[in-house]
Design a protein around this motif. Sequence first.
Motif, short mmCIF file in Angstrom:
data_model
loop_
_atom_site.label_atom_id
_atom_site.label_comp_id
_atom_site.label_asym_id
_atom_site.label_seq_id
_atom_site.Cartn_x
_atom_site.Cartn_y
_atom_site.Cartn_z
N THR A 248 0.86 -1.18 0.00
CA THR A 248 0.00 0.00 0.00
C THR A 248 0.89 1.23 0.00
O THR A 248 1.73 1.39 0.89
CB THR A 248 -0.92 0.03 1.22
OG1 THR A 248 -1.71 -1.16 1.26
CG2 THR A 248 -1.84 1.25 1.18
N ILE A 249 0.72 2.11 -1.00
CA ILE A 249 1.56 3.29 -1.13
C ILE A 249 0.66 4.52 -1.24
O ILE A 249 -0.27 4.55 -2.05
CB ILE A 249 2.48 3.20 -2.36
CG1 ILE A 249 3.40 1.98 -2.24
CG2 ILE A 249 3.30 4.48 -2.52
CD1 ILE A 249 4.26 1.75 -3.47
N LYS A 250 0.94 5.52 -0.43
CA LYS A 250 0.20 6.78 -0.45
C LYS A 250 1.20 7.93 -0.48
O LYS A 250 2.31 7.82 0.02
CB LYS A 250 -0.69 6.91 0.78
CG LYS A 250 -1.75 5.83 0.92
CD LYS A 250 -2.57 6.05 2.18
CE LYS A 250 -3.61 4.96 2.37
NZ LYS A 250 -4.39 5.16 3.62
N GLY A 251 0.78 9.04 -1.06
CA GLY A 251 1.65 10.21 -1.11
C GLY A 251 0.88 11.44 -1.53
O GLY A 251 -0.27 11.35 -1.99
N GLY A 252 1.51 12.59 -1.39
CA GLY A 252 0.85 13.83 -1.78
C GLY A 252 1.43 15.00 -1.03
O GLY A 252 2.51 14.91 -0.42
N HIS A 253 0.73 16.12 -1.08
CA HIS A 253 1.17 17.32 -0.39
C HIS A 253 -0.04 18.13 0.04
O HIS A 253 -1.15 17.95 -0.47
CB HIS A 253 2.10 18.16 -1.28
CG HIS A 253 1.46 18.60 -2.56
ND1 HIS A 253 0.70 19.75 -2.65
CD2 HIS A 253 1.46 18.04 -3.80
CE1 HIS A 253 0.25 19.88 -3.89
NE2 HIS A 253 0.70 18.86 -4.61
#
Length: 271
Positions: A248-253
């Motif tokens: 499970t990979i999440k990312g952002g800003h």
Amino acid sequence: MKKFFMTLCVCTPSRLLRDAPSVKGIYTALFILILSTSAFAQFELKDTSTAVPFHKWEVSFDLKPLFRSDEPYNILTKWHFTEKKAVRLGLGMANHSKTNDTFWIQETRLVNNQNVIQYQQYTRNNGKKMNWDIKLGYQYEFKQGKISIYAATDFDWAKESLDFHVPLIVIGQLIDQGAVQPFSGYQSIWLIRNRKTILGLIQSLGFKYNINNNLSCAFETSLIGQYIKLHYDTHEAPYLNADFTKFTIKGGHETQFSFKPLMGVFVNYHF
């Protein structure tokens, strides 16, 4: 006015924690002082006529972590290159911890009067958490005797990280068809990586009272703007004795703006 400032300076953390209205009183005092800054700068106090000697260096210790466990430990160093101007360098750490523990769960069944392992999991948990930040800024100070009012602009760079790694051994002997579903208490996550990088701009208004030639107390109220970059991923083994891994990979800003009426409560040493 002198009694008012002395009351703020000598307030102990235990008193603030015990007496909730005193915290509200500080917020109210901050609001009144901000609105009356221009009038206060022109007001001459009879008991502040003694000039405080000029020191180039100042080291400040934030007292908020003593009565608020969620506040970071901060130390602030200032170099006063003139009477009114200074460069600020701040270092802070909210959490630095390591874990290393074991977990063992086992289920057995009776076969021919013998206990046979049906499920078993052995894990060794290794974790590390660290939150820290660095501030670099500029300060301009207005002095009147023992009392000072200053404005400061700080650029803030903060880093938060969490690592959790679990080397594990799993045995599942009852496999009839397909993957065996996890038993109650099964730990499926074996790796976590959580990263947060924060870039911020902090505009502060500070009020300082000099106790003597080398010691002073101060508090700051601040407006904060932040740009936050996020990254999070987990690795799981959701089945027993199966060559199967879940990622499970999440990312952002995101951007945040906030106002802190009580950004810091400092004891300062001048030399």
